[in-house]
Write a protein that holds these residues in place. Structure first.
Motif, PDB file in Angstrom:
ATOM      1  N   PRO A 167      -6.840   5.286   6.219  1.00 30.96           N
ATOM      2  CA  PRO A 167      -5.685   4.718   6.932  1.00 30.96           C
ATOM      3  C   PRO A 167      -6.063   3.627   7.917  1.00 30.96           C
ATOM      4  N   THR A 168      -7.216   3.762   8.566  1.00 33.39           N
ATOM      5  CA  THR A 168      -7.646   2.725   9.512  1.00 33.39           C
ATOM      6  C   THR A 168      -7.847   1.400   8.802  1.00 33.39           C
TER       7      THR A 168
ATOM      8  N   ALA B 150      -1.280   5.371   7.179  1.00 38.16           N
ATOM      9  CA  ALA B 150      -1.363   3.914   7.077  1.00 38.16           C
ATOM     10  C   ALA B 150       0.017   3.290   6.943  1.00 38.16           C
TER      11      ALA B 150
ATOM     12  N   ALA C  71       1.699   3.635  10.668  1.00 37.33           N
ATOM     13  CA  ALA C  71       0.959   3.165  11.843  1.00 37.33           C
ATOM     14  C   ALA C  71       1.204   1.683  12.075  1.00 37.33           C
TER      15      ALA C  71
ATOM     16  N   ALA D 192      -4.297  -0.045   7.540  1.00 36.77           N
ATOM     17  CA  ALA D 192      -3.456  -0.480   8.656  1.00 36.77           C
ATOM     18  C   ALA D 192      -4.028  -1.732   9.321  1.00 36.77           C
ATOM     19  N   THR D 193      -5.359  -1.823   9.374  1.00 35.14           N
ATOM     20  CA  THR D 193      -5.999  -3.014   9.939  1.00 35.14           C
ATOM     21  C   THR D 193      -5.731  -4.233   9.076  1.00 35.14           C
TER      22      THR D 193
ATOM     23  N   ARG E  66      -3.097  -4.752   7.209  1.00 33.26           N
ATOM     24  CA  ARG E  66      -1.722  -5.176   7.432  1.00 33.26           C
ATOM     25  C   ARG E  66      -1.577  -5.847   8.799  1.00 33.26           C
ATOM     26  N   GLU E  67      -2.251  -5.300   9.820  1.00 31.89           N
ATOM     27  CA  GLU E  67      -2.186  -5.865  11.167  1.00 31.89           C
ATOM     28  C   GLU E  67      -2.702  -7.296  11.197  1.00 31.89           C
TER      29      GLU E  67
ATOM     30  N   ALA F  23      -3.592   3.806  13.672  1.00 30.59           N
ATOM     31  CA  ALA F  23      -3.951   4.615  12.510  1.00 30.59           C
ATOM     32  C   ALA F  23      -5.197   5.447  12.785  1.00 30.59           C
TER      33      ALA F  23
ATOM     34  N   ASN G 235      -0.752  -0.444  13.679  1.00 32.87           N
ATOM     35  CA  ASN G 235      -1.975  -1.243  13.564  1.00 32.87           C
ATOM     36  C   ASN G 235      -3.156  -0.323  13.298  1.00 32.87           C
ATOM     37  N   GLY G 236      -4.329  -0.923  13.153  1.00 33.80           N
ATOM     38  CA  GLY G 236      -5.523  -0.148  12.845  1.00 33.80           C
ATOM     39  C   GLY G 236      -5.901   0.832  13.929  1.00 33.80           C
TER      40      GLY G 236
END
Length: 231
Positions: free
Chosen positions: A61-62, A143, A146, A65-66, A68-69, A152, A148-149
């Motif tokens: 997930p980190t 993910a 969230a 999400a990162t 996408r951020e 997440a 952002n990273g």
């Protein structure tokens, strides 16, 4: 697709979190395994569940999400490389990371520590695939929601530790209050640990842990797909 996979593999190899997810369960195995009898059927299944859980609830997930951020998924939508291709590659690579972690644990346990390793590979593989699918489903949902990273990462940690406790990864199940042990049996990590323990003791995985893992894999994956945002 091949070029994308190569690039993502290099990035994953350089990611400190990847090393973290490999070394933590290996450290637990080596430190505690040196004082546990070779025939023990508890520690190795526990460390396998820990390793898969770290990849699914923390690393996966980190990373997504990162991406996408940073707008990576949005920018990919304007190129021939679609965002879905990146998601597919990431799932494959994270699965390989979980597989590598478990293979290393099995190798060290079987050769260095002389731990018991099941001779039947098919039940182990089936439980591993189902448990990984359940863990990854939760990671994808994290993910998806969230912002952002960093969020997440934090949510993954907050989810991981209660699940790990309820699963009996921090305290043996037979030493936990009955109500918590029963609740833990219906968590994905608890079902994964129990199914692995069954295999390690020479039994067939019970229908309850298999059903719990399958339910999480399907239902939570559908929820993740529903809420996932590319930007």
């Amino acid at each position: 697709m091949t070029k994308l996979t190569t690039v993502e593999l290099k990035l994953l190899a350089r990611e400190p979190g990847s090393i973290f997810t490999i070394l933590v369960p290996l450290f637990i195995l080596v430190v505690f395994g040196s004082s546990i009898p070779p025939g023990d059927t508890v520690l190795l299944p526990m460390t396998l569940a820990i390793g898969v859980g770290l990849v699914g609830l923390y690393q996966l997930p980190t990373t997504l999400a990162t991406y996408r951020e940073r707008g990576i998924l949005r920018r990919l939508s304007t190129t021939p490389v679609r965002p879905g291709s990146l998601l597919t590659v990431q799932l494959i690579l994270q699965f390989v990371l979980a597989l590598t972690t478990c293979a290393l644990l099995l190798a060290v346990a079987g050769t260095v520590l002389g731990a018991h390793v099941p001779s039947q590979a098919l039940p182990v593989a089936a439980v591993f695939l189902l448990g990984t699918a359940a863990m990854f489903a939760i990671g994808l949902l994290i993910a998806a929601v969230a912002a952002n990273g960093r969020t997440a990462n934090g949510v993954g940690v907050l989810v991981y530790f209660p699940l790990a406790y309820l699963a009996g990864l921090m305290q043996p199940v037979d030493q936990m209050p009955d109500i918590l042990a029963r609740v833990g049996a219906f968590t994905p990590m608890g079902a994964f640990r129990q199914a692995l323990h069954d295999v390690w003791t020479g039994l067939s995985p019970g229908p309850l842990p298999l059903g719990v893992m399958a339910a999480y894999a399907v239902i939570v994956s559908l929820a993740a797909a529903r809420f996932f945002r590319w930007e």
